[in-house]
Design a protein around this motif. Structure first.
Motif, short mmCIF file in Angstrom:
data_model
loop_
_atom_site.label_atom_id
_atom_site.label_comp_id
_atom_site.label_asym_id
_atom_site.label_seq_id
_atom_site.Cartn_x
_atom_site.Cartn_y
_atom_site.Cartn_z
N ASN A 39 0.69 -1.13 -0.01
CA ASN A 39 0.03 0.12 -0.12
C ASN A 39 0.83 1.20 0.14
O ASN A 39 0.68 2.22 -0.61
CB ASN A 39 -1.26 0.04 1.27
N ARG A 40 1.99 1.26 0.90
CA ARG A 40 2.77 2.48 0.68
C ARG A 40 3.43 2.75 -0.38
O ARG A 40 3.70 3.91 -0.99
CB ARG A 40 3.94 2.10 1.77
N THR A 42 2.30 1.70 -3.50
CA THR A 42 1.17 2.06 -4.62
C THR A 42 1.14 3.54 -4.22
O THR A 42 1.00 4.47 -5.25
CB THR A 42 0.06 1.18 -4.64
N ASP A 43 0.88 4.07 -3.16
CA ASP A 43 0.59 5.36 -2.81
C ASP A 43 1.71 6.34 -3.46
O ASP A 43 1.59 7.47 -3.96
CB ASP A 43 0.49 5.72 -1.24
N GLN A 44 2.95 5.87 -2.92
CA GLN A 44 4.06 6.60 -3.85
C GLN A 44 4.10 6.66 -5.28
O GLN A 44 4.55 7.79 -5.75
CB GLN A 44 5.42 6.20 -3.06
N ALA A 46 1.64 6.21 -7.35
CA ALA A 46 0.32 7.02 -7.73
C ALA A 46 0.82 8.48 -7.76
O ALA A 46 0.53 9.27 -8.61
CB ALA A 46 -0.74 6.81 -6.89
N SER A 47 1.59 9.10 -6.63
CA SER A 47 1.81 10.31 -6.58
C SER A 47 2.88 10.90 -7.81
O SER A 47 2.75 11.67 -8.19
CB SER A 47 2.82 10.73 -5.11
N ALA A 104 -5.04 -1.54 -4.50
CA ALA A 104 -4.51 -0.54 -3.92
C ALA A 104 -4.36 0.51 -4.90
O ALA A 104 -4.41 1.98 -4.56
CB ALA A 104 -3.00 -0.83 -3.45
N ARG A 107 -7.72 2.41 -5.63
CA ARG A 107 -7.74 3.47 -4.31
C ARG A 107 -7.21 4.94 -4.52
O ARG A 107 -7.63 5.76 -4.18
CB ARG A 107 -7.47 2.84 -3.09
N CYS A 108 -6.18 4.89 -5.37
CA CYS A 108 -5.45 6.02 -5.78
C CYS A 108 -6.03 6.56 -7.29
O CYS A 108 -5.27 7.35 -7.83
CB CYS A 108 -4.10 5.96 -5.83
N TYR A 254 8.20 6.13 2.86
CA TYR A 254 8.24 7.14 1.88
C TYR A 254 9.55 7.35 0.79
O TYR A 254 10.05 8.27 0.59
CB TYR A 254 8.01 8.71 2.48
N GLU A 257 9.52 8.46 -2.49
CA GLU A 257 9.25 9.93 -2.54
C GLU A 257 10.24 10.75 -2.39
O GLU A 257 10.91 11.46 -3.11
CB GLU A 257 7.73 10.34 -1.85
#
Ligand SMILES: Nc1ncnc2c1ncn2[C@@H]1O[C@H](COP(=O)(O)OP(=O)(O)O)[C@@H](O)[C@H]1O
Ligand SMILES: N[C@@H](CCC(=O)OP(=O)(O)O)C(=O)O
Length: 340
Positions: A39-40, A42-44, A46-47, A104, A107-108, A254, A257
């Motif tokens: 999840n972490r 995929t969030d990064q 996606a950013s 995941a 969700r983004c 992170y 990122e």
């Protein structure tokens, strides 16, 4: 030579297409796939994607996810650790791995696509081109391609064995301008840090072609995957394609990122000044048999070569008929010392 820090800054600021590779050591723990890490990550990703960068993800984790499922519901008295079992576990785990990524990323607000590749796909020019066309289309559609080795069909001699090698080959398929390799270590060290705790992290490797990878990693570091050894070989291939590599800890929060924002972390590996043209890169990986000192496309079949070996050029037409090439392998179709 350009200062490496300046080079790194320029690439990080301007990279349009980034290939991110994440290995089993980052994605899994003793229970199998670590969903928090998924999840972490995929969030990064996606950013980065939101900022307009194309991202291609090469991910391991299928075998671990498959074994996790098997251990929850074990096949009575059957081996789940041999090679066929590993391949079968990968086929169970791949759909689970993909499901987790797909959810995941959804969700983004991102769409994903799965591509499973084997070394065969890079050896056949047609399949290489088909894979390239598919990836190009997906990227044009702003879809995030998620790639893994097709473990359940890869036979031993055709297997990449580790996804670092696969990722470095995909760089050439997608024309990436940056390769970020997420690892369990905080970068590349002068020597294997688990054997030599005093070894320091290298901020940059300027000329990877001259690096003694064997000595630095003490051969392969983990069973079943290559550890830092295979990451450096992959970085060497990337450098040949003029793609820089950033090897950075995927365990740190992170990390992606922060690394993309230019923080001093991991190891930056400079590309070679002159890129191998993509056709030659394909040639380099076309033949993996035996002791290879170079690779090329020949103008003559092996049986014809046997007939004309040692003969004068003038007598070749007599032996093989008209319409002959002046060379067996033209230098444009030849590559010496590929980083096999
Ligand atoms: N010179 C080196 N610098 C950093 N790590 C090294 C070095 N030599 C060996 N290693 C080992 O390589 C491993 C990193 O690879 P890892 O992320 O575990 O692999 P994978 O992505 O294949 O699962 C670390 O556990 C580290 O101990
Ligand atoms: N393709 C396999 C992993 C291959 C492998 O060992 O990769 P890595 O841990 O990145 O060196 C899987 O998905 O489990």
């Amino acid at each position: 030579m350009q200062d490496w820090r300046e080079h790194k800054r320029t690439v990080l600021e301007n990279a349009k297409r980034v290939l991110v590779k994440v290995g089993s050591a980052v994605l899994t723990d003793e229970h199998g796939l670590n969903l928090r890490v998924v999840n972490r990550l995929t969030d990064q990703i996606a950013s980065l994607h939101d900022r307009g960068q194309d991202v291609i993800l090469v991910t391991s984790g299928a075998v671990a996810a498959g074994r996790q499922a098997l251990l929850a519901c074990p096949p009575c008295g059957k081996d789940i650790f041999g090679l066929p079992a590993k391949q079968a576990a990968a086929s169970i785990g791949q759909s689970r791995l993909m499901h987790e990524y797909d959810e995941a990323f959804a969700r983004c607000g991102k769409t994903t696509a799965q591509i499973l590749l084997t070394r065969d796909d890079f050896q056949s020019r047609q399949r290489f081109l088909n894979a390239r066309n598919t990836l190009t289309t997906l990227l044009e559609w702003r879809v995030i391609p998620i790639i893994n080795e097709n473990d359940s069909v890869a036979v031993a001699e055709l297997a990449f064995g580790d996804n670092d090698a696969l990722a470095s080959m995909v760089l050439g398929l997608v024309d990436a301008d940056l390769f970020v390799n997420l690892t369990s270590a905080t970068g590349v060290f002068e020597a294997n840090p688990s054997e030599n705790p005093k070894a320091c992290r290298l901020e940059c490797i300027q000329e990877i072609a001259h690096l003694d990878v064997e000595a630095m990693c003490h051969g392969k570091t983990t069973v079943g995957s290559g550890g830092m050894y295979s990451k450096l070989l992959a970085a060497k291939r990337a450098a040949q394609l003029a793609v820089p590599t950033l090897i950075v800890s995927g365990k740190e929060r992170y990390a992606l990122e922060k690394a993309m924002a230019g923080e001093d972390m991991g190891t930056w590996i400079m590309p070679e000044a002159q890129a191998i043209p993509s056709r030659k890169f394909w040639l380099a990986y076309h033949d993996w048999q035996g002791q290879t000192i170079g690779v090329g496309v020949t103008n003559y079949a092996a049986q014809d070569l046997k007939k004309i070996m040692g003969r004068r050029t003038g007598s070749i037409e007599e032996l093989l008929g008209p319409g002959l090439y002046p060379e067996v392998v033209h230098r444009d179709n030849m590559l010496l010392d590929p980083a096999l």
